[in-house]
Write an enzyme that holds these catalytic residues in place. Structure first.
Site, PDB file in Angstrom:
ATOM      1  N   HIS A   1      71.485  18.589  66.725  1.00 11.07           N
ATOM      2  CA  HIS A   1      70.300  18.110  66.972  1.00 11.07           C
ATOM      3  C   HIS A   1      69.237  19.427  66.840  1.00 11.07           C
ATOM      4  CE1 HIS A   1      67.758  16.099  70.273  1.00 11.07           C
ATOM      5  NE2 HIS A   1      66.993  17.204  70.138  1.00 11.07           N
ATOM      6  N   GLU A   2      69.657  20.516  67.259  1.00 13.68           N
ATOM      7  CA  GLU A   2      68.636  21.706  67.203  1.00 13.68           C
ATOM      8  C   GLU A   2      68.473  22.046  65.663  1.00 13.68           C
ATOM      9  OE1 GLU A   2      67.008  21.970  69.640  1.00 13.68           O
ATOM     10  OE2 GLU A   2      68.542  21.429  71.229  1.00 13.68           O
TER      11      GLU A   2
ATOM     12  N   GLY B   1      69.255  22.918  75.108  1.00 14.34           N
ATOM     13  CA  GLY B   1      69.266  23.470  73.393  1.00 14.34           C
ATOM     14  C   GLY B   1      67.734  23.372  73.471  1.00 14.34           C
TER      15      GLY B   1
ATOM     16  N   HIS C   1      65.957  19.749  64.119  1.00 13.59           N
ATOM     17  CA  HIS C   1      64.341  20.512  64.517  1.00 13.59           C
ATOM     18  C   HIS C   1      63.922  21.369  63.572  1.00 13.59           C
ATOM     19  CE1 HIS C   1      63.376  18.387  68.247  1.00 13.59           C
ATOM     20  NE2 HIS C   1      64.462  18.837  68.930  1.00 13.59           N
TER      21      HIS C   1
ATOM     22  N   GLN D   1      60.267  23.931  68.350  1.00 15.70           N
ATOM     23  CA  GLN D   1      59.722  23.049  69.476  1.00 15.70           C
ATOM     24  C   GLN D   1      58.676  23.959  70.043  1.00 15.70           C
ATOM     25  OE1 GLN D   1      63.843  21.976  70.662  1.00 15.70           O
ATOM     26  NE2 GLN D   1      62.644  20.417  71.657  1.00 15.70           N
TER      27      GLN D   1
ATOM     28  N   CYS E   1      65.522  14.667  74.556  1.00 19.32           N
ATOM     29  CA  CYS E   1      64.791  15.915  73.797  1.00 19.32           C
ATOM     30  C   CYS E   1      63.495  16.446  74.625  1.00 19.32           C
ATOM     31  CB  CYS E   1      64.425  15.421  72.318  1.00 19.32           C
ATOM     32  SG  CYS E   1      63.855  16.811  71.459  1.00 19.32           S
ATOM     33  N   LEU E   2      63.614  17.729  74.865  1.00 21.04           N
ATOM     34  CA  LEU E   2      62.304  18.249  75.383  1.00 21.04           C
ATOM     35  C   LEU E   2      61.110  18.017  74.772  1.00 21.04           C
ATOM     36  CD1 LEU E   2      63.981  21.804  76.403  1.00 21.04           C
ATOM     37  CD2 LEU E   2      63.639  19.807  78.007  1.00 21.04           C
TER      38      LEU E   2
HETATM   39 NI    NI Z   1      65.507  18.315  70.890  1.00 15.31          NI
END
Ligand code: NI
Length: 175
Positions: free
Chosen positions: A133-134, A46, A137, A51, A91-92
């Site tokens: 989670h997204e 995701g 963000h 991000q 997480c990226l």
């Molecule tokens: Ni993340």
């Protein structure tokens, strides 16, 4: 399509609250495609627009094994939540760090798709975790905000050290 740079924690831009998208036009569709490409390239499941430093309410995801089931959610809103589950998240924007987070087990989400058409989605398990989670963000939150202060400080320290090293030696960033 082009790949976008993913902001790394503790970049303060990750704290930005994204604004709703009032028109799904070619620019938004092209951002969605770039985000999907960036997510697949980084082997994530995701990615939120926050991000990649675009502060609009859009996220992309693909939780399938085959990596062939892309979804675009615009202005996503959780309209129902049931139960709870604990899942190990990464997480990226916080590479190399994983921790257990408690979230709703099942959710109903309302959103617009890539064509601007409204839809509702019932999600549970990993898909529900990913969407929650997204959406965090988009609200300027990262998963480590949920951790106990000590664990959080440890991760923050490691990430700051990594950022310092990356500034000294830009090649580190590509590892
Ligand atoms: Ni993340």
């Amino acid at each position: 399509m082009s790949q976008l740079t993913i902001l790394q924690f503790p970049d303060p831009r990750l704290r930005t609250v994204a604004r709703p998208i009032d028109r799904v036009d070619e620019k938004i569709r092209s951002l969605a495609d770039d985000m999907l490409e960036t997510m697949y390239e980084a082997r994530g499941i995701g990615l939120a627009a926050t991000q990649v430093d675009r502060h609009v309410r859009m996220l992309v995801l693909d939780v399938s094994e085959e990596r062939d089931d892309p979804h675009v959610l615009i202005n996503p809103e959780i309209v129902d939540r049931q139960g709870s589950q604990v899942c190990e998240e990464g997480c990226l924007s916080v590479p190399g760090e994983y921790a257990e987070v408690e979230r709703a087990e099942a959710i109903r989400v309302r959103a617009l798709d890539r064509d601007g058409e409204p839809f509702e989605l019932d999600a549970d398990g990993l898909l529900a975790v990913c969407i929650q989670h997204e959406i965090d963000h988009l609200d300027g939150k990262v998963f480590i905000d949920y951790l106990k202060p000590m664990k959080r400080r440890m991760i923050e320290k490691r990430m700051k050290k990594q950022a310092r090293q990356a500034r000294r030696d830009p090649a580190v960033q590509t590892l």
